[in-house]
Design an enzyme around this catalytic site. Sequence first.
Site: not given
Ligand SMILES: Cc1ncc(COP(=O)(O)O)c(C=O)c1O
Length: 394
Positions: A182
């Site tokens: 990210k």
């Molecule tokens: C749009 C979206 N939502 C949720 C997530 C979930 O994030 P995390 O990996 O921090 O749980 C991601 C992660 O890749 C994402 O791109």
Amino acid sequence: MGAPAWRFKSNELNYLHQVIENGFRAGTDGSFNQRLERLWSDKHDVPYAVTFNSCTSALHSAVLALGCGPGDEVLTPALTPLMCGLCIHYSGATPVYVDSDPKTFLMDPKDLESKITSKTKAIIIVHMYGGVCDLTSLIAIADRHRLPIIEDCAQCVGGRDGQGRLSGTTGTISCWSFENSKQLTCGDGGIATCHDEELTTRLRKIGGLGFKNLTASAGKVRTDRDQFQDPEWERFDSIGYNYRLGELAAAVALAQAEQLEMYIGLRRAMGEAYRRVLSKSKLLRPQVQPEGFYYTYYTFSAKFCGEDQGISWYDFRKKHMEYGGDGIFAAAKLLHQEPALRDNKIGNGKTPVAVDLQKRLMNFTTNQADQAEREVQLNALSKALKYFGDEIGE
Ligand SMILES: Cc1ncc(COP(=O)(O)O)c(C=O)c1O
């Protein structure tokens, strides 16, 4: 690409040292979790922020805090990573899949409204690829049906819509990710914001094991030591999960968040440069950024139209990489195409536009450190376009 450590040259090591030197006790400025929450709520001008150990855990807690459970439906775009479906399923509610707008690749408001039923309890909107959803239409629909919005900003920190609204400031609850890829990262981590004190308290308690002392603005589980150590003291008054963000991760996330504008600037420099190169392209149609919108390019997403001219997605990707380009990422399978949800018959809703987009999308990297690294990607893309007879923009 250069050594990835360039992303951690600010206060990261300094803050990590402080956590260790303080033996994981809060320093004079408060814990790094608290400092991160304060900075995040200030930056977004939202009264409450709660850290989590991922965006998935933040989303799950958000769905639960809004009271979603068995028998309820929660709307989510189909073109999004699995976690948006999982967080609904974890709660016992049913995910209902919403189609994409063919130009912005983001949630199609018309399809959304057509899928609202008496069982609908919440809407998850997702700012995919760093693009910002059509907030005006989505908020109007949510208001009309008195439904809360969970804004998933995992891929879009710092974006704005045409009215200048910052991503993550209009949702009932908004969630971000600090996962490795990210714009800002601490390896894994997340944060949520909320306007409402009672809802934030619920959110924090769900993510904080249900400790009864937790409040909207304080993540401390111990108040007075004598009281906490009294054998009569009851510690937990609700069911929660251990979704807390560790102090080491919070320290890195804080250092990253302090440099937010710099990281967004870099992503935007790459994204806008790709957009210029593709301005005359017939092979690749970039994710449309409507007039006045400000995208933050978690990735640069474009629809590949070469198949209509007999050029395969795979051949274009290979050529781009032969010319020195980073690997182009495919879009993840749609939620209802992933075996985890498909084979377990979880969720429903047809999404023909997203089905078509998912096969065609090409997501280009935007995490370059400087102009020299950007040039490598732009040259590779220009050469690949030229090789396949396409026109190159300025
Ligand atoms: C749009 C979206 N939502 C949720 C997530 C979930 O994030 P995390 O990996 O921090 O749980 C991601 C992660 O890749 C994402 O791109």
